[in-house]
Enzyme design. Structure first.
Site, PDB file in Angstrom:
ATOM      1  N   GLU A 161      -5.700   5.697   4.068  1.00 12.62           N
ATOM      2  CA  GLU A 161      -5.904   5.144   2.840  1.00 12.62           C
ATOM      3  C   GLU A 161      -7.550   5.093   2.634  1.00 12.62           C
ATOM      4  O   GLU A 161      -7.846   4.047   2.382  1.00 12.62           O
ATOM      5  CB  GLU A 161      -5.047   3.991   2.717  1.00 12.62           C
ATOM      6  CG  GLU A 161      -3.652   4.206   2.722  1.00 12.62           C
ATOM      7  CD  GLU A 161      -3.141   2.633   2.925  1.00 12.62           C
ATOM      8  OE1 GLU A 161      -3.822   1.703   2.892  1.00 12.62           O
ATOM      9  OE2 GLU A 161      -1.746   2.508   2.940  1.00 12.62           O
ATOM     10  N   GLU A 266       6.229   8.018   5.443  1.00 11.50           N
ATOM     11  CA  GLU A 266       6.687   6.681   5.109  1.00 11.50           C
ATOM     12  C   GLU A 266       7.608   6.780   4.004  1.00 11.50           C
ATOM     13  O   GLU A 266       7.276   6.070   2.751  1.00 11.50           O
ATOM     14  CB  GLU A 266       5.273   5.554   5.009  1.00 11.50           C
ATOM     15  CG  GLU A 266       4.293   5.743   6.036  1.00 11.50           C
ATOM     16  CD  GLU A 266       3.175   4.789   5.868  1.00 11.50           C
ATOM     17  OE1 GLU A 266       3.258   3.718   5.111  1.00 11.50           O
ATOM     18  OE2 GLU A 266       2.154   4.894   6.682  1.00 11.50           O
TER      19      GLU A 266
END
Ligand code: XIL
Length: 376
Positions: A161, A266
């Site tokens: 991220e 995910e």
């Protein structure tokens, strides 16, 4: 002649026996068998599962998955809560479990702005450290962990991220102190520690155009500089109305064009309303509990169940269609009961985002997606 024929039939008989022995009955076939020629199918394990507290859950993991990742125990705040004091108790168990069962083990995650201990960025006076000190801390952190599992952990989410939805750099402490170089350094340190391990960049909202373009630019630039980046992880925290499956597929193709493998890292599909005007999985964002935000405390409506089934099928269709690019699909949790989505972004809700229900029973969609693969 007769001897020869006997030998031939003997061999035939033996191969049938071996074939029968390796043949699994319908009940024994798991997702990993159905997807064996398509991509790896993985799951995130929480600390109870890593400690194998429940035999049935353990068996379920072994039946269906051939790749594992730690949901939390390899994050910096847990693995190095105090500078120089590493806690490998859970991560060691995870890696042993994966090795024992010949699974593809993923390490999550080395450099991330969340779940990172405060000490990482400050000196004794609480002031930001210099770029040199932060580099040294990153190097020690990455070298110590990657080196411990050298040749055992197959792939690492090296940086998590770093990019905002609009394609700009996230203004994290890593970025503030080191600028964009922190990404390159993280990949360099990981490669030094284990040159054989696959190294990934991982992020959410990867179907958004701004982020898609920026990640393609970043990975292309890193590769041009001779940095090893083997894969791009698309987190895949999906909602019922976001993202569009077409945009997700566009990103798979765009990421694949960099030469990197793509993995859905995910995967979960929330059935609950989003309290924010933006999407994503920034874990520091939270909203207060309100009853109207928890509409299905006792089970999904028939409509929602069907809509979720359809959405999962749509996404798996894309993953399978793009199997030459997609190397792994990892679910972010075993069952609905375990999912982090029950507590994020609102604590205490009841969500239904995974492939197995609260009783660890497969949802009907499991059989459907198993039939969608080339070898059901
Ligand atoms: C989540 C875990 O599932 C939770 O248990 C924890 O409290 C917060 O983090 N992006 C990531 C994951 O890369 O590590 C996050 O996992 C979810 C969002």
């Amino acid at each position: 002649m007769i001897k020869k024929q006997l030998a031939k039939y003997g061999i035939l008989f033996l191969s049938v026996l071996i074939g029968l022995a390796s043949c699994k009955s319908k009940e024994e076939i798991g997702l990993k068998d159905a997807f064996k020629d398509t991509f790896l199918i993985g799951v995130a394990m929480n600390s109870d599962q890593i400690q194998q507290k429940n035999k049935d859950v353990n068996d379920l993991i072994l039946k269906h998955y051939n790749s594992i990742v730690a949901e939390n125990c390899m994050k910096s705040g847990i693995i190095q809560p105090v500078e120089g004091e590493f806690d490998f108790s859970l991560s060691d168990q995870l890696v042993c479990f994966g090795e024992k069962h010949k699974m593809f083990i993923v390490g999550h995650t080395l450099i991330w702005h969340s779940q990172v201990p405060k000490w990482f960025f400050v000196d004794e006076q609480g002031k930001d450290v210099s770029p040199e000190v932060l580099k040294q801390r990153m190097k020690t952190h990455i070298h110590t962990i990657v080196n411990r599992y050298k040749g055992r952990v197959n792939g690492w989410d090296v940086v998590n991220e770093a990019i905002e939805d609009d394609g700009s750099w996230r203004n994290s402490k890593f970025y503030q102190i080191l600028g964009e170089d922190f990404v390159k350094l993280a990949f360099q340190y990981a490669h030094e520690a284990d040159p054989e391990a696959e190294l990934y960049y991982n992020d959410y909202n990867m179907a958004k155009e701004g982020k898609r373009d920026a990640v393609v630019r970043m990975v292309t630039k890193l590769k041009e500089q001779g940095i090893t980046v083997n894969g791009i992880g698309m987190q895949g925290h999906l909602m019922m109305d976001f993202p569009e499956v077409e945009d997700f597929e566009k990103s798979i193709i765009a990421f694949g064009s960099t030469g990197a493998k793509v993995m859905i890292t995910e995967l979960d599909l929330s059935a609950l309303p989003n309290p924010f005007s933006t999407e994503g999985a920034e874990i520091s964002l939270r909203a207060d509990y309100e009853e109207k935000m928890n509409p299905y405390p006792n089970g999904l409506s028939k409509e929602q169940t069907e809509a979720q089934y359809k959405k999962f099928v749509d996404f798996f269709n894309v993953f399978i269609r793009q199997k030459d690019i997609v190397s792994r699909v990892t679910l972010w949790g075993v069952s609905d009961k375990d999912s982090w989505k029950n507590d994020w972004p609102i604590k205490g809700r009841t969500d239904y985002p995974l492939l197995f229900d609260r009783d660890y029973k497969p949802k009907p969609v499991v059989e459907t997606i198993m039939k969608m693969t080339p070898n059901p």
